[in-house]
Design a protein around this motif. Structure first.
Motif, PDB file in Angstrom:
ATOM      1  N   SER A  86     -25.787  59.349-101.986  1.00  0.00           N
ATOM      2  CA  SER A  86     -25.204  58.071-101.551  1.00  0.00           C
ATOM      3  C   SER A  86     -25.347  57.006-102.631  1.00  0.00           C
ATOM      4  O   SER A  86     -24.460  56.162-102.812  1.00  0.00           O
ATOM      5  N   GLU A  87     -26.455  57.023-103.377  1.00  0.00           N
ATOM      6  CA  GLU A  87     -26.647  56.057-104.459  1.00  0.00           C
ATOM      7  C   GLU A  87     -25.593  56.226-105.546  1.00  0.00           C
ATOM      8  O   GLU A  87     -25.184  55.249-106.193  1.00  0.00           O
ATOM      9  N   TYR A  88     -25.171  57.483-105.769  1.00  0.00           N
ATOM     10  CA  TYR A  88     -24.114  57.733-106.756  1.00  0.00           C
ATOM     11  C   TYR A  88     -22.731  57.459-106.191  1.00  0.00           C
ATOM     12  O   TYR A  88     -21.727  57.618-106.887  1.00  0.00           O
ATOM     13  N   GLY A  89     -22.680  57.078-104.912  1.00  0.00           N
ATOM     14  CA  GLY A  89     -21.409  56.722-104.293  1.00  0.00           C
ATOM     15  C   GLY A  89     -20.574  57.905-103.859  1.00  0.00           C
ATOM     16  O   GLY A  89     -19.402  57.722-103.519  1.00  0.00           O
ATOM     17  N   ARG A  90     -21.128  59.103-103.853  1.00  0.00           N
ATOM     18  CA  ARG A  90     -20.351  60.285-103.465  1.00  0.00           C
ATOM     19  C   ARG A  90     -21.187  61.180-102.536  1.00  0.00           C
ATOM     20  O   ARG A  90     -21.693  62.220-102.942  1.00  0.00           O
ATOM     21  N   PRO A  91     -21.326  60.807-101.238  1.00  0.00           N
ATOM     22  CA  PRO A  91     -22.107  61.629-100.311  1.00  0.00           C
ATOM     23  C   PRO A  91     -21.304  62.800 -99.725  1.00  0.00           C
ATOM     24  O   PRO A  91     -21.411  63.098 -98.532  1.00  0.00           O
ATOM     25  N   ASP A  92     -20.473  63.439-100.572  1.00  0.00           N
ATOM     26  CA  ASP A  92     -19.746  64.624-100.109  1.00  0.00           C
ATOM     27  C   ASP A  92     -20.667  65.829-100.253  1.00  0.00           C
ATOM     28  O   ASP A  92     -21.740  65.784-100.860  1.00  0.00           O
ATOM     29  N   ALA A  93     -20.232  66.978 -99.691  1.00  0.00           N
ATOM     30  CA  ALA A  93     -21.093  68.167 -99.635  1.00  0.00           C
ATOM     31  C   ALA A  93     -21.521  68.643-101.022  1.00  0.00           C
ATOM     32  O   ALA A  93     -22.692  68.965-101.249  1.00  0.00           O
ATOM     33  N   ASP A  94     -20.577  68.689-101.968  1.00  0.00           N
ATOM     34  CA  ASP A  94     -20.916  69.186-103.313  1.00  0.00           C
ATOM     35  C   ASP A  94     -21.926  68.272-104.004  1.00  0.00           C
ATOM     36  O   ASP A  94     -22.842  68.746-104.693  1.00  0.00           O
ATOM     37  N   VAL A 147     -24.474  72.689 -96.184  1.00  0.00           N
ATOM     38  CA  VAL A 147     -25.472  72.282 -97.174  1.00  0.00           C
ATOM     39  C   VAL A 147     -26.830  72.121 -96.492  1.00  0.00           C
ATOM     40  O   VAL A 147     -27.871  72.556 -97.016  1.00  0.00           O
ATOM     41  N   LEU A 148     -26.836  71.498 -95.314  1.00  0.00           N
ATOM     42  CA  LEU A 148     -28.084  71.312 -94.571  1.00  0.00           C
ATOM     43  C   LEU A 148     -28.710  72.662 -94.222  1.00  0.00           C
ATOM     44  O   LEU A 148     -29.933  72.825 -94.310  1.00  0.00           O
ATOM     45  N   ARG A 149     -27.883  73.636 -93.840  1.00  0.00           N
ATOM     46  CA  ARG A 149     -28.400  74.973 -93.535  1.00  0.00           C
ATOM     47  C   ARG A 149     -29.058  75.596 -94.772  1.00  0.00           C
ATOM     48  O   ARG A 149     -30.109  76.226 -94.671  1.00  0.00           O
ATOM     49  N   ILE A 194     -24.130  66.286-102.508  1.00  0.00           N
ATOM     50  CA  ILE A 194     -25.436  66.433-101.822  1.00  0.00           C
ATOM     51  C   ILE A 194     -26.138  67.699-102.311  1.00  0.00           C
ATOM     52  O   ILE A 194     -27.341  67.687-102.600  1.00  0.00           O
ATOM     53  N   ARG A 195     -25.364  68.791-102.449  1.00  0.00           N
ATOM     54  CA  ARG A 195     -25.948  70.054-102.924  1.00  0.00           C
ATOM     55  C   ARG A 195     -26.489  69.887-104.346  1.00  0.00           C
ATOM     56  O   ARG A 195     -27.579  70.363-104.671  1.00  0.00           O
ATOM     57  N   GLN A 196     -25.709  69.212-105.216  1.00  0.00           N
ATOM     58  CA  GLN A 196     -26.151  69.016-106.593  1.00  0.00           C
ATOM     59  C   GLN A 196     -27.423  68.165-106.651  1.00  0.00           C
ATOM     60  O   GLN A 196     -28.345  68.465-107.417  1.00  0.00           O
ATOM     61  N   LEU A 212     -36.863  67.615 -97.786  1.00  0.00           N
ATOM     62  CA  LEU A 212     -36.046  66.996 -98.841  1.00  0.00           C
ATOM     63  C   LEU A 212     -34.647  66.615 -98.361  1.00  0.00           C
ATOM     64  O   LEU A 212     -33.840  66.110 -99.150  1.00  0.00           O
ATOM     65  N   CYS A 213     -34.352  66.843 -97.073  1.00  0.00           N
ATOM     66  CA  CYS A 213     -32.994  66.589 -96.566  1.00  0.00           C
ATOM     67  C   CYS A 213     -32.542  65.151 -96.817  1.00  0.00           C
ATOM     68  O   CYS A 213     -31.471  64.904 -97.387  1.00  0.00           O
ATOM     69  N   ASP A 214     -33.338  64.194 -96.367  1.00  0.00           N
ATOM     70  CA  ASP A 214     -32.950  62.788 -96.523  1.00  0.00           C
ATOM     71  C   ASP A 214     -32.922  62.376 -97.990  1.00  0.00           C
ATOM     72  O   ASP A 214     -32.077  61.570 -98.401  1.00  0.00           O
ATOM     73  N   ASP A 215     -33.839  62.919 -98.804  1.00  0.00           N
ATOM     74  CA  ASP A 215     -33.883  62.546-100.222  1.00  0.00           C
ATOM     75  C   ASP A 215     -32.595  62.959-100.936  1.00  0.00           C
ATOM     76  O   ASP A 215     -32.046  62.186-101.742  1.00  0.00           O
ATOM     77  N   ALA A 216     -32.120  64.170-100.653  1.00  0.00           N
ATOM     78  CA  ALA A 216     -30.892  64.642-101.304  1.00  0.00           C
ATOM     79  C   ALA A 216     -29.697  63.800-100.882  1.00  0.00           C
ATOM     80  O   ALA A 216     -28.852  63.420-101.717  1.00  0.00           O
ATOM     81  N   LEU A 217     -29.616  63.481 -99.587  1.00  0.00           N
ATOM     82  CA  LEU A 217     -28.496  62.676 -99.092  1.00  0.00           C
ATOM     83  C   LEU A 217     -28.571  61.252 -99.640  1.00  0.00           C
ATOM     84  O   LEU A 217     -27.542  60.662-100.018  1.00  0.00           O
TER      85      LEU A 217
END
Length: 499
Positions: free
Chosen positions: A445-453, A424-426, A455-457, A436-441
């Motif tokens: 995290s605020e939604y409680g789901r910092p998984d790859a999908d 996702v970072l790539r 983060i991409r969404q 925008l890397c930190d903003d997306a992560l």
């Protein structure tokens, strides 16, 4: 392909000796089209004496001043935009009311051009003709924003005739710094010296031959062609031949670089330095009296005009990428992706930065380092390689450069989860949205789901703003329609009655 020396000779014959294209083709034994190409090129940057008679011009006398003014102005302009003898004759008739013959104009113009040519070429070494400059570098000390001490190099362009001079400072004396400094000073003063005298600096002179013969470096010769000035170089170990600029180097260093300057941004410092040089000219000339700036205003009229096209100061270099993804310029290493190991990248090297390309695509622009054996890294160049070896992400030298939240996230993940996060970072980096890397992560995290999908969404939500078109606005108010249809005809067809 003609050498720069051959091209320079063509340009010299065309610009400075008023040779026709066919004459140049005959002199150089080159094809006419080749001569035409280089003689007319602007974006780069006589065997027989003329007839000097007659010595007096009874009918032409009152108009000689106007002719001289045209020819002296022409000397500053490109050959293609100079007056012909016929054009001068017509202008005299139209603007001055001249009624004499064309033959008198032709003979005087021929004589005047010869005299001007001798003035250009025949000065004694110690003479200081207007419009001629001397250039030299001088060393000085400066501090960076952190208080570290460094050696700088001050380029000085001096005009001995008026004693005017300008300075630009750089961290090196390389060719890019030399040409960039000359370019800035020429632009600032609004013209180009007719002739420049310098020592045998390696950035300009590739080889010193017997007598005054020199083999010039390609970059310096190309710069000369673009700006149309001529250059002459001192005899080896004969610094007295450019004593004016050496004195000017000492003067400007004592008066403009004391106390020891703090230079945080060379670009800003050099802009202010040009203005300080201007202000310094409001003092009396050491020999002739009057102010330097007043004498300079007269000398300025003798400068060549600036070229129509801007000259971009840089050089290309092909560089091998080592197994760690580094290329080397002047002993300093610049990081690219290890996926390019064994390939050849291209570097576009400026005085203050360099752009690294592969397959005609710009990969990264770095500030140019003037240290020794320094290493310049950018974590964005390595994300692709990390996707293949995610386990080593936290042990790399560039890990500390990565966004803070991503450092924490990668340290908390392992195996497939870390690889998915890196992919996702790539994707974010390839889009050019690393900001925008930190903003997306953080959003994931605020939604409680910092998984790859997730983060991409979240990245898509941030970077690809939704488009909600505004209602259509009419240029004039919509008219109100009074529409009252008569339905009796339909009642008749159906056998009913109107209600």
């Amino acid at each position: 392909m003609k050498t720069m020396a051959e091209i320079g000779y063509i340009k010299h014959l065309y610009e400075n000796e008023d040779k026709s294209l066919r004459e140049i083709a005959k002199i150089t034994d080159m094809d006419f089209r080749t001569v035409q190409k280089y003689a007319y090129q602007e974006n780069w940057s006589p065997d027989r004496l003329p007839n000097l008679e007659p010595e007096s011009y009874p009918a032409l006398g009152p108009y000689i001043g106007a002719i001289d003014e045209m020819l002296e102005q022409d000397a500053r302009e490109p050959r293609k935009q100079r007056h012909t003898k016929m054009q001068i004759h017509k202008r005299l008739q139209k603007e001055q009311g001249y009624t004499g013959s064309y033959d008198s104009v032709k003979k005087y113009v021929r004589k005047k051009k010869f005299v001007m040519q001798q003035e250009k070429m025949g000065y004694l070494p110690l003479a200081h003709p207007a419009g001629h400059a001397q250039i030299d570098f001088g060393d000085f000390k400066y501090y960076d924003s952190g208080g570290g001490a460094h050696e700088g190099h001050a380029l000085v362009v001096a005009f001995p005739h008026s004693n005017a001079g300008w300075m630009q400072v750089f961290p090196s004396e390389n060719q890019e710094c030399l040409l960039e400094g000359l370019k800035r000073i020429f632009a600032h003063i609004g013209g180009v010296p007719v002739r420049v005298r310098a020592d045998n600096m390696t950035t300009a002179v590739a080889q010193v031959l017997e007598g005054t013969e020199r083999v010039l470096s390609e970059g310096f010769r190309r710069f000369m062609l673009h700006y149309r000035f001529e250059a002459e170089f001192c005899n080896p170990a004969a610094g007295n031949e450019k004593g004016s600029v050496e004195n000017k180097v000492g003067y400007t260093r004592r008066n403009l670089l004391v106390p020891v300057p703090v230079i945080e941004d060379f670009e800003l410092y050099n802009t202010a330095l040009l203005e300080r040089c201007d202000a310094d000219h409001s003092r009396p000339h050491y020999k002739y009296g009057g102010l330097i700036c007043e004498r300079w205003e007269g000398e300025k009229q003798r400068l060549l005009s600036l070229p129509q096209h801007e000259y971009e100061v840089f050089r290309y270099e092909a560089l091998a990428v080592n197994k760690y993804g580094f290329v080397t310029v002047d002993s300093n290493k610049y990081g690219l992706s290890p996926e390019l190991a064994g390939k050849v990248a291209q570097a576009k090297i400026f005085h203050d930065r360099l752009g690294l390309y592969y397959d005609h695509q710009l990969l990264k622009t770095y500030p140019r380092s003037y240290g020794k054996n320094e290493e310049m890294l950018d974590w964005t160049q390595y994300v692709g390689a990390l996707c293949k070896k995610p386990g080593g992400a936290t042990d790399t030298r560039f890990f500390s450069q990565m966004p803070r939240l991503w450092q924490q996230h990668l340290q908390s993940t392992k195996g497939k989860e870390r690889k998915s996060a890196l992919m996702v970072l790539r994707e974010i980096v390839r889009d050019g949205n690393e900001i925008l890397c930190d903003d997306a992560l953080a959003m994931a995290s605020e939604y409680g789901r910092p998984d790859a999908d997730s983060i991409r969404q979240c990245y898509y939500l941030i970077s690809k703003a939704e488009n909600h078109p505004k209602p259509l606005e009419f240029a004039s108010p919509t008219p109100t329609l009074d529409y009252r249809p008569d339905l009796a005809a339909y009642d008749h067809l159906t056998g009913g009655k109107a209600q």
